[in-house]
Design a protein around this motif. Structure first.
Motif, PDB file in Angstrom:
ATOM      1  N   ASP A  14       0.838  -1.207   0.000  1.00  0.00           N
ATOM      2  CA  ASP A  14       0.000   0.000   0.000  1.00  0.00           C
ATOM      3  C   ASP A  14       0.870   1.253   0.000  1.00  0.00           C
ATOM      4  N   LYS A  15       1.972   1.212   0.736  1.00  0.00           N
ATOM      5  CA  LYS A  15       2.869   2.370   0.794  1.00  0.00           C
ATOM      6  C   LYS A  15       3.486   2.650  -0.573  1.00  0.00           C
ATOM      7  N   HIS A  16       3.917   1.575  -1.257  1.00  0.00           N
ATOM      8  CA  HIS A  16       4.530   1.752  -2.581  1.00  0.00           C
ATOM      9  C   HIS A  16       3.503   2.264  -3.591  1.00  0.00           C
ATOM     10  N   TRP A  19       2.983   5.900  -3.045  1.00  0.00           N
ATOM     11  CA  TRP A  19       4.144   6.665  -3.514  1.00  0.00           C
ATOM     12  C   TRP A  19       4.062   6.883  -5.015  1.00  0.00           C
ATOM     13  N   VAL A  20       3.762   5.839  -5.773  1.00  0.00           N
ATOM     14  CA  VAL A  20       3.687   5.958  -7.226  1.00  0.00           C
ATOM     15  C   VAL A  20       2.537   6.880  -7.628  1.00  0.00           C
ATOM     16  N   ARG A  21       1.414   6.776  -6.959  1.00  0.00           N
ATOM     17  CA  ARG A  21       0.265   7.626  -7.302  1.00  0.00           C
ATOM     18  C   ARG A  21       0.543   9.090  -6.972  1.00  0.00           C
ATOM     19  N   LEU A  22       1.275   9.337  -5.887  1.00  0.00           N
ATOM     20  CA  LEU A  22       1.667  10.714  -5.567  1.00  0.00           C
ATOM     21  C   LEU A  22       2.617  11.269  -6.627  1.00  0.00           C
ATOM     22  N   ALA A  63      10.706   0.430 -11.207  1.00  0.00           N
ATOM     23  CA  ALA A  63      11.297  -0.889 -10.995  1.00  0.00           C
ATOM     24  C   ALA A  63      11.837  -1.040  -9.583  1.00  0.00           C
ATOM     25  N   ASP A  64      10.983  -1.513  -8.668  1.00  0.00           N
ATOM     26  CA  ASP A  64      11.501  -1.991  -7.395  1.00  0.00           C
ATOM     27  C   ASP A  64      11.836  -3.477  -7.568  1.00  0.00           C
ATOM     28  N   ARG A  65      12.402  -4.115  -6.541  1.00  0.00           N
ATOM     29  CA  ARG A  65      12.814  -5.511  -6.677  1.00  0.00           C
ATOM     30  C   ARG A  65      11.630  -6.420  -7.003  1.00  0.00           C
ATOM     31  N   ASN A  66      10.473  -6.130  -6.410  1.00  0.00           N
ATOM     32  CA  ASN A  66       9.282  -6.940  -6.653  1.00  0.00           C
ATOM     33  C   ASN A  66       8.834  -6.827  -8.100  1.00  0.00           C
ATOM     34  N   TYR A  67       8.950  -5.609  -8.677  1.00  0.00           N
ATOM     35  CA  TYR A  67       8.565  -5.406 -10.083  1.00  0.00           C
ATOM     36  C   TYR A  67       9.407  -6.292 -10.992  1.00  0.00           C
ATOM     37  N   VAL A  68      10.725  -6.308 -10.769  1.00  0.00           N
ATOM     38  CA  VAL A  68      11.620  -7.103 -11.613  1.00  0.00           C
ATOM     39  C   VAL A  68      11.301  -8.587 -11.474  1.00  0.00           C
ATOM     40  N   VAL A 100      13.490   3.960 -16.935  1.00  0.00           N
ATOM     41  CA  VAL A 100      13.265   3.153 -15.739  1.00  0.00           C
ATOM     42  C   VAL A 100      13.565   3.992 -14.507  1.00  0.00           C
ATOM     43  N   LEU A 101      12.638   3.971 -13.555  1.00  0.00           N
ATOM     44  CA  LEU A 101      12.835   4.647 -12.275  1.00  0.00           C
ATOM     45  C   LEU A 101      13.130   3.562 -11.244  1.00  0.00           C
ATOM     46  N   PHE A 102      14.316   3.604 -10.652  1.00  0.00           N
ATOM     47  CA  PHE A 102      14.722   2.601  -9.673  1.00  0.00           C
ATOM     48  C   PHE A 102      14.406   3.101  -8.269  1.00  0.00           C
ATOM     49  N   ILE A 103      13.654   2.295  -7.526  1.00  0.00           N
ATOM     50  CA  ILE A 103      13.356   2.602  -6.136  1.00  0.00           C
ATOM     51  C   ILE A 103      13.304   1.286  -5.371  1.00  0.00           C
ATOM     52  N   ASP A 104      13.893   1.258  -4.169  1.00  0.00           N
ATOM     53  CA  ASP A 104      14.035   0.008  -3.407  1.00  0.00           C
ATOM     54  C   ASP A 104      14.672  -1.070  -4.278  1.00  0.00           C
ATOM     55  N   ASN A 105      15.645  -0.634  -5.052  1.00  0.00           N
ATOM     56  CA  ASN A 105      16.331  -1.522  -5.995  1.00  0.00           C
ATOM     57  C   ASN A 105      17.752  -0.984  -6.163  1.00  0.00           C
ATOM     58  N   HIS A 106      18.556  -1.151  -5.103  1.00  0.00           N
ATOM     59  CA  HIS A 106      19.866  -0.501  -5.056  1.00  0.00           C
ATOM     60  C   HIS A 106      20.831  -1.046  -6.103  1.00  0.00           C
TER      61      HIS A 106
END
Length: 307
Positions: A14-16, A19-22, A63-68, A100-106
């Motif tokens: 829900d937090k992610h 964030w994307v909708r904001l 692209a967070d880790r879950n997305y990949v 690609v926007l990387f977030i929670d994907n260091h």
């Protein structure tokens, strides 16, 4: 032509999602047409919505880790389907079409279908030990410059804060000169009229054959010029007389009259109707002090029913 931007992301939490909708809301505020699943109405075909990716001017993968992981291992998921369609479209577009926007994907890991291709990326990763907070103004500016097709080099660019200030000034000026700000449908009323902001220095009231335009300009410390230009005739009422016939005697042949505070003016419009205007307060334009003082006149009007 489709939307400016199609955003593909995973419902990781829900937090992610928030964030994307904001982020999408921020881009919409900047004036871009953004497609995101939150815009799909209940009952609409989500598959049809996702297929609009090919018509969009740009595509952004969040692209967070879950997305990949979903893109690589869950082909029947929403992310899996979107990536299949995006991959089909990717080869037929210019490189700047997708980012690609990387977030929670260091590690800035990409879905496997990129197969060594390196699209443009935006690093929105955040480390708890870092003082940086994302998304920041600099990262968002880089993002909207890509959407707008502007060069990444901003050496000659106007800062976004300056652009916002300019946009605010333009909107405020537009509001000041909007005709609806300077008219009233009422046959009787009172107003504070900063006439230099009004188109033609004119305030209008009434409607139909009872419409009047009150055109003024500055004169003395307690007086203004009143013009007959938007109507037919004007006059200063020299003594109180009842009825339309009595008021009409005060009309003059000249273009202007000069009423003082406490005096009243009679106006006649092109339909022969009469209105009385009481001058309540006058302020001349003052540029001598530290702050500019705009000129104004406070007045009360009434369309004379018996005219």
């Amino acid at each position: 032509m489709g939307a400016d931007l199609f955003i593909s992301y995973a419902w990781t939490s829900d937090k992610h999602r928030e964030w994307v909708r904001l982020l999408a809301a921020q881009l919409k505020t900047l004036g871009f047409d953004v497609l995101i699943d939150a815009d799909v109405d209940y009952g609409d075909d989500l598959n049809g919505f996702m297929r609009r990716v090919g018509d969009s001017r740009h595509v952004l993968l969040v692209a967070d880790r879950n997305y990949v992981e979903r893109a690589d291992t869950m082909p029947d998921s929403g992310v899996g389907k979107e990536n299949r369609w995006i991959a089909e479209q990717y080869a037929g577009h210019e490189a700047a079409w997708l980012c690609v926007l990387f977030i929670d994907n260091h590690g800035c890991t990409l879905p496997a279908w990129f197969d060594g291709r390196m699209p443009k990326g935006f690093d929105f990763n955040h480390s708890p030990d870092s003082l940086q907070q994302f998304p920041g103004a600099e990262q968002v500016e880089e993002l909207w410059r890509w959407i707008a097709g502007l060069p990444a080099n901003r050496d000659s660019a106007t800062p976004i804060a300056t652009l916002r200030q300019r946009a605010t000034r333009l909107e405020q000026q537009e509001l000041r000169t909007e005709l609806s700000q300077w008219r009233s449908p009422d046959l009787e009323g009172q107003t504070h009229f900063e006439y230099l902001d009004a188109p033609g220095n004119t305030f209008t009231w009434g409607f139909g054959d009872s419409e009047f335009g009150f055109h003024v300009s500055g004169c003395g410390n307690d007086s203004v010029y009143v013009y007959k230009d938007p109507i037919t005739a004007v006059g200063v009422i020299r003594s109180k007389q009842a009825g339309g016939a009595g008021l009409a005697r005060h009309l003059t042949q000249g273009r202007t009259v000069t009423p003082h505070v406490g005096q009243s003016v009679v106006l006649m419009n092109e339909h022969g109707r009469l209105a009385v205007v009481d001058i309540i307060k006058v302020q001349r334009e003052d540029t001598s002090g530290h702050e500019y003082v705009a000129p104004f006149v406070d007045f009360r009007w009434q369309v004379v029913e018996s005219s």
